[in-house]
Enzyme design. Structure first.
Site, PDB file in Angstrom:
ATOM      1  CG  HIS A  54      -0.383   0.015   2.535  1.00 53.46           C
ATOM      2  ND1 HIS A  54       0.398  -0.998   3.028  1.00 53.46           N
ATOM      3  CD2 HIS A  54      -0.466   0.943   3.539  1.00 53.46           C
ATOM      4  CE1 HIS A  54       0.768  -0.709   4.271  1.00 53.46           C
ATOM      5  NE2 HIS A  54       0.268   0.463   4.598  1.00 53.46           N
ATOM      6  CG  HIS A  56      -0.137   4.282   4.823  1.00 54.81           C
ATOM      7  ND1 HIS A  56      -0.850   3.548   5.748  1.00 54.81           N
ATOM      8  CD2 HIS A  56      -1.019   5.200   4.325  1.00 54.81           C
ATOM      9  CE1 HIS A  56      -2.095   3.995   5.800  1.00 54.81           C
ATOM     10  NE2 HIS A  56      -2.215   4.989   4.948  1.00 54.81           N
ATOM     11  CG  ASP A  58       4.702   3.016   7.697  1.00 53.85           C
ATOM     12  OD1 ASP A  58       3.833   3.245   6.830  1.00 53.85           O
ATOM     13  OD2 ASP A  58       4.472   2.344   8.731  1.00 53.85           O
ATOM     14  CG  HIS A  59       4.155  -0.108   4.444  1.00 57.85           C
ATOM     15  ND1 HIS A  59       4.179  -1.454   4.744  1.00 57.85           N
ATOM     16  CD2 HIS A  59       3.651   0.508   5.545  1.00 57.85           C
ATOM     17  CE1 HIS A  59       3.697  -1.642   5.964  1.00 57.85           C
ATOM     18  NE2 HIS A  59       3.369  -0.469   6.474  1.00 57.85           N
ATOM     19  CG  HIS A 112      -4.103  -0.142   6.818  1.00 62.90           C
ATOM     20  ND1 HIS A 112      -4.057   0.304   8.113  1.00 62.90           N
ATOM     21  CD2 HIS A 112      -2.951   0.279   6.220  1.00 62.90           C
ATOM     22  CE1 HIS A 112      -2.928   0.978   8.307  1.00 62.90           C
ATOM     23  NE2 HIS A 112      -2.240   0.969   7.173  1.00 62.90           N
ATOM     24  CG  ASP A 131       0.580  -1.602   7.929  1.00 65.23           C
ATOM     25  OD1 ASP A 131       1.502  -2.424   8.105  1.00 65.23           O
ATOM     26  OD2 ASP A 131       0.749  -0.369   8.022  1.00 65.23           O
ATOM     27  CG  HIS A 169       4.178  -2.147  11.462  1.00 59.76           C
ATOM     28  ND1 HIS A 169       4.950  -1.015  11.634  1.00 59.76           N
ATOM     29  CD2 HIS A 169       3.350  -1.886  10.420  1.00 59.76           C
ATOM     30  CE1 HIS A 169       4.584  -0.097  10.747  1.00 59.76           C
ATOM     31  NE2 HIS A 169       3.621  -0.607   9.992  1.00 59.76           N
TER      32      HIS A 169
END
Length: 239
Positions: A54, A56, A58-59, A112, A131, A169
């Site tokens: 996805h 975001h 942090d990905h 998400h 996530d 995570h």
């Protein structure tokens, strides 16, 4: 195929999926580039693809640097073409992406985010869930609905029980506290939590989990209807 876990940022995991026969690799959700580069340089493996579950940051934070350094192609969901940096290859729900020994079925799992996907490497019995599904948990609902997230988790429940689950995570111990609070008589859960504590105490990772463990221990997968799931997800947000 070899899967190398790469810790990133504070609690993120990226994953290198290595085709040892051809000495090439895919990286899943590189939140930052430097830990990936360090591993690749030390092992002389060629990075060919960047797989994003996805959009975001942090990905996808390492996408551009890795793409520029290695000429790797970025793969992401067709509906997120405007949100994933450097995207080259658009994939759709139920499509199977293949390159040499890499073969992954795409599973669209909105909730998400609306464009979230999982990469299911069925020959290797491994799924990369970003996530959406965590060990003993599931992701927060930012863009989708409770019903969408419930339906997405139901898709993942259909995977074979021996499927290894690689999530985005290291949240397992935090998630376990919520599961125990609402499922205190679950013996399988108590056994898993003890195993988790031992792994973490010795510097290990709780990942991968398995679908069998999640079906037995993850309270969100044990929810039988969207109403129960929605209540639990709301309670987890305020836990």
């Amino acid at each position: 195929m070899k899967i190398q876990i790469i810790p990133c940022l504070q609690d993120n995991y990226s994953y290198l999926i290595i085709d040892e026969e051809n000495n090439i690799a895919c990286v899943v959700d590189p939140s930052e580039a430097d830990p990936i580069i360090e591993y690749l340089e030390n092992t002389q493996i060629q990075l060919k693809f960047i797989l994003n579950t996805h959009h975001h940051y942090d990905h996808v934070g390492g996408n551009q640097k890795l793409k520029e350094k290695y000429g790797a192609s970025v793969i992401g969901y067709e509906g997120d073409r405007e949100r994933i940096p450097g995207i080259d290859i658009l994939v759709s729900d139920q499509e199977t992406w293949i390159h040499k020994n890499f073969e992954a079925k795409i599973i669209h799992v909105p909730g998400h985010t609306l464009g979230h996907i999982c990469f299911y490497f069925h020959k290797d019995k491994s799924v990369f869930t970003g996530d959406t599904l965590f060990s003993l948990g599931c992701g927060k609902i930012f863009e989708g609905t409770y019903a969408q997230m419930f339906d997405s988790l139901m898709k993942l429940k259909e995977l074979p029980k021996n499927t290894k689950v690689f999530c985005g995570h290291e949240y397992t111990i935090q998630n376990s506290r919520f599961c125990i609070a609402h499922d205190e008589n679950n013996k399988n859960l108590k056994t898993k939590v003890n195993d988790i504590k031992i792994k973490l105490k010795t510097g290990g990772s709780t990942i991968p989990s398995t679908m069998k463990d999640e079906l037995e221990c993850n309270i969100f997968l044990r929810s039988n209807n969207v109403e129960t799931f929605s209540k639990l997800r709301y309670l987890k947000d305020n836990f």
